[in-house]
Design a protein around this motif. Structure first.
Motif, PDB file in Angstrom:
ATOM      1  N   SER A   1      25.862  73.858  26.685  1.00  0.00           N
ATOM      2  CA  SER A   1      24.903  74.812  26.295  1.00  0.00           C
ATOM      3  C   SER A   1      23.994  75.028  27.544  1.00  0.00           C
ATOM      4  O   SER A   1      23.945  74.316  28.576  1.00  0.00           O
ATOM      5  CB  SER A   1      24.124  74.748  25.222  1.00  0.00           C
ATOM      6  OG  SER A   1      23.222  73.613  25.208  1.00  0.00           O
TER       7      SER A   1
ATOM      8  N   LYS B   1      22.377  66.682  17.509  1.00  0.00           N
ATOM      9  CA  LYS B   1      22.747  66.762  18.915  1.00  0.00           C
ATOM     10  C   LYS B   1      24.289  66.783  18.880  1.00  0.00           C
ATOM     11  O   LYS B   1      24.930  65.672  18.037  1.00  0.00           O
ATOM     12  CB  LYS B   1      22.103  65.931  19.896  1.00  0.00           C
ATOM     13  CG  LYS B   1      22.683  65.833  21.396  1.00  0.00           C
ATOM     14  CD  LYS B   1      22.002  65.040  22.030  1.00  0.00           C
ATOM     15  CE  LYS B   1      22.201  64.922  23.604  1.00  0.00           C
ATOM     16  NZ  LYS B   1      21.347  64.003  24.340  1.00  0.00           N
TER      17      LYS B   1
ATOM     18  N   GLN C   1      20.088  78.376  22.482  1.00  0.00           N
ATOM     19  CA  GLN C   1      20.815  77.467  23.357  1.00  0.00           C
ATOM     20  C   GLN C   1      21.822  77.889  24.017  1.00  0.00           C
ATOM     21  O   GLN C   1      22.308  77.184  25.091  1.00  0.00           O
ATOM     22  CB  GLN C   1      21.081  76.173  22.409  1.00  0.00           C
ATOM     23  CG  GLN C   1      22.133  76.570  21.625  1.00  0.00           C
ATOM     24  CD  GLN C   1      22.566  75.266  20.513  1.00  0.00           C
ATOM     25  OE1 GLN C   1      21.881  74.284  20.781  1.00  0.00           O
ATOM     26  NE2 GLN C   1      23.592  75.494  19.806  1.00  0.00           N
TER      27      GLN C   1
ATOM     28  N   TYR D   1      25.171  70.580  22.766  1.00  0.00           N
ATOM     29  CA  TYR D   1      24.255  71.464  21.926  1.00  0.00           C
ATOM     30  C   TYR D   1      23.885  71.051  20.623  1.00  0.00           C
ATOM     31  O   TYR D   1      24.137  69.864  20.390  1.00  0.00           O
ATOM     32  CB  TYR D   1      25.494  72.619  21.675  1.00  0.00           C
ATOM     33  CG  TYR D   1      26.628  72.064  20.842  1.00  0.00           C
ATOM     34  CD1 TYR D   1      26.634  72.802  19.479  1.00  0.00           C
ATOM     35  CD2 TYR D   1      27.615  71.663  21.253  1.00  0.00           C
ATOM     36  CE1 TYR D   1      27.509  72.299  18.646  1.00  0.00           C
ATOM     37  CE2 TYR D   1      28.883  71.237  20.483  1.00  0.00           C
ATOM     38  CZ  TYR D   1      28.395  71.730  19.252  1.00  0.00           C
ATOM     39  OH  TYR D   1      29.654  71.052  18.133  1.00  0.00           O
TER      40      TYR D   1
ATOM     41  N   LEU E   1      21.226  74.328  27.617  1.00  0.00           N
ATOM     42  CA  LEU E   1      20.080  73.067  27.423  1.00  0.00           C
ATOM     43  C   LEU E   1      20.983  71.746  28.434  1.00  0.00           C
ATOM     44  O   LEU E   1      20.255  70.879  28.745  1.00  0.00           O
ATOM     45  CB  LEU E   1      20.067  72.277  25.932  1.00  0.00           C
ATOM     46  CG  LEU E   1      19.611  73.508  24.906  1.00  0.00           C
ATOM     47  CD1 LEU E   1      19.828  72.889  23.690  1.00  0.00           C
ATOM     48  CD2 LEU E   1      17.997  74.058  25.455  1.00  0.00           C
TER      49      LEU E   1
ATOM     50  N   MET F   1      14.413  69.928  22.211  1.00  0.00           N
ATOM     51  CA  MET F   1      15.844  70.273  22.384  1.00  0.00           C
ATOM     52  C   MET F   1      16.259  69.870  23.864  1.00  0.00           C
ATOM     53  O   MET F   1      17.132  69.607  24.382  1.00  0.00           O
ATOM     54  CB  MET F   1      16.170  71.715  22.169  1.00  0.00           C
ATOM     55  CG  MET F   1      16.038  71.990  20.486  1.00  0.00           C
ATOM     56  SD  MET F   1      16.070  73.405  20.044  1.00  0.00           S
ATOM     57  CE  MET F   1      17.701  73.966  20.417  1.00  0.00           C
TER      58      MET F   1
END
Length: 499
Positions: free
Chosen positions: A129, A123, A166, A135, A131, A95
């Motif tokens: 997010s 994805k 996330q 997200y 990340l 991720m």
């Protein structure tokens, strides 16, 4: 960031007994007593009964799902690892790297005591997010035709966990069913999800004991045997057929908590808060338990008419494991009472199905002097349906139906039994019958049959035939027991031996 995220979501440990796995949502909704057993029953009472049918379905579904994922997402990353912790860390790593698709993902939120596995993370660049400028949202695959309640709650929980991982909770989770795709809106299920998780915590902490189901399936494996014993030993009201949860609650409100309590109650009093026939059924079924003998309901329906030839028969049919597979009757088993032997006809393919019914017809021969006994209406319905799809054999199939006699209907109309239901698996054991194999039931037999076709191992077919033979013999066994048993006739305030 990987270690920080892992340490935060793992709370310094791995999932344990105190944590809820999203895959257990079905059990929470449909078998909460089994969850209670997991926490509070003696460990030695656990009996692991292998569900071969379910395992085969899971393997078949997984293979089809993985093939679809590879085709739709050629760059997909399949998560692997020797331990759950390794799989979780590898999921987080994928991720954080922004992989386009991540299959067989594992996510934890152990500070909240929840975790679970996700078929596919996809994805999406539509929002930020923690990340990055993207997200993930969830694709989950189910083999049902329609979205079931526990599916919706399961994917909603997985979505909640994903949101914690996330830092962004997508509204929708996509669920792929057999024939359609459904988007589950997390907001529609958030409140109910919280309620069910609160209920699970009450069970875990010993503050709630849910009701079991009726034996012989009072709970699912590995607690089925223990739950059956517990319900019977408690003389639980679940042992009374046909009573709803509301009816059982009405009995408890009026001071009746066991079948003995109901047996010692006044029938007229029961009728003041239970409608008929439920009041009488509960009362006389309880008397059957109290005396461990059948109670006469209405004479004239049993024993069945005796013919020159008396055949007890049962079908075994396959389920559809994939979109291209076809369900068909692969076995017709017969216990020939006069010859004292078991006879079987086996079809290897759907095309051979009609042939074994022709063999069945040829075995009967003398229709005027033969009776066919079965348990439940399934067999007759199947033959009538086949008569529509195979008009060339309609006369033969209808002729078979004309001499059929449903023993379940006859027994149900005449007796109250000391049994929790009128299924053959409940009624026959109440009089001492036991199936010879613990590892072969109706669903297992499908798996053994499927594996026999693949391997040619005749030991597998022998197990299927033995199970079917026991089903046939169980009908005759129960019939003989009821013919010779003392039948209690409380409706006429006397006991009369069965004539």
């Amino acid at each position: 960031m990987l270690d920080t995220l892992y340490n935060t979501l793992s709370a310094g440990r791995t999932p344990g007994k105190q944590d809820f796995n999203a895959s257990k949502m079905f059990s929470l909704l449909e078998d909460p007593f089994g969850i209670w057993c997991f926490f509070h029953a003696p460990k030695e009472e656990s009996v692991n009964e292998i569900n071969r049918y379910e395992n085969l379905k899971v393997r078949t579904d997984r293979n089809a799902r993985d093939a679809w994922i590879k085709e739709e997402f050629p760059d997909v990353v399949f998560i692997s690892g020797e331990t759950d912790a390794e799989r979780f860390k590898n999921t987080l790593k994928a991720m954080l790297e922004g992989k386009n698709a991540i299959a067989n993902a594992v996510l934890w939120n152990l500070p909240d005591n929840v975790y679970g596995s996700i078929n596919l993370l996809v994805k999406d660049g539509g929002a930020k997010s923690k990340l990055g400028n993207f997200y993930y949202h969830i694709f989950q695959f189910k083999r049902a035709h329609d979205l079931k309640e526990h599916y919706a709650l399961q994917v909603s929980l997985l979505n909640r966990i994903l949101g914690c991982v996330q830092g962004f909770t997508p509204y929708n989770t996509r669920v792929f069913l057999k024939d359609k795709t459904v988007d589950v809106d997390y907001r529609d299920h958030e409140e109910r999800l919280g309620q069910e998780l609160a209920f699970w915590r009450l069970i875990r902490d010993g503050k709630a004991r849910p009701e079991a189901h009726k034996p012989p399936k009072a709970a699912n494996s590995p607690w089925r045997v223990y739950a059956n014993k517990t319900v019977a030993a408690e003389k639980n009201l679940l042992m009374l057929p046909a009573l709803s949860a509301e009816m059982r609650q009405a009995l408890k409100i009026n001071g009746m908590f066991t079948t003995d309590d109901v047996a010692h109650a006044d029938l007229d009093f029961l009728k003041t808060f239970l409608d008929e026939p439920y009041a009488s059924d509960a009362y006389y079924n309880s008397l059957a338990y109290l005396h461990n003998k059948p109670v006469l309901r209405e004479a004239g329906h049993f024993p069945p008419p005796l013919k020159k030839r008396n055949l007890y028969f049962d079908f075994e049919a396959t389920e559809t494991f994939t979109k291209n597979s076809v369900s068909f009757v692969y076995l017709i088993g017969i216990w020939d009472k006069e010859k004292n032997k078991y006879v079987s006809f086996v079809a290897k393919t759907p095309e051979e199905e009609i042939k074994i019914f022709e063999q069945f017809y040829d075995y009967v021969k003398d229709f005027e002097n033969t009776a066919l006994y079965h348990w439940t209406e399934y067999e007759v319905k199947k033959m009538r349906n086949l008569a529509h799809t195979h008009p060339q054999d309609a006369d033969k199939l209808n002729a078979l139906c004309q001499i059929c006699y449903d023993l379940k209907v006859a027994v149900n109309k005449q007796f109250y039994l000391p049994a929790p239901s009128f299924s053959l698996k409940a009624a026959a054991p109440a009089f001492g019958f036991h199936w010879r194999q613990d590892d072969c039931g109706a669903m297992d037999s499908m798996v053994y049959f499927t594996n026999w076709l693949k391997t040619g191992n005749d030991d597998l077919l022998k197990k299927v035939l033995m199970y079917n033979e026991d089903d046939c013999v169980a009908m005759l066994y129960l019939e003989d027991k009821l013919k010779t048993a003392e039948i209690l006739d409380f409706k006429h305030e006397k006991r009369t031996p069965n004539a």
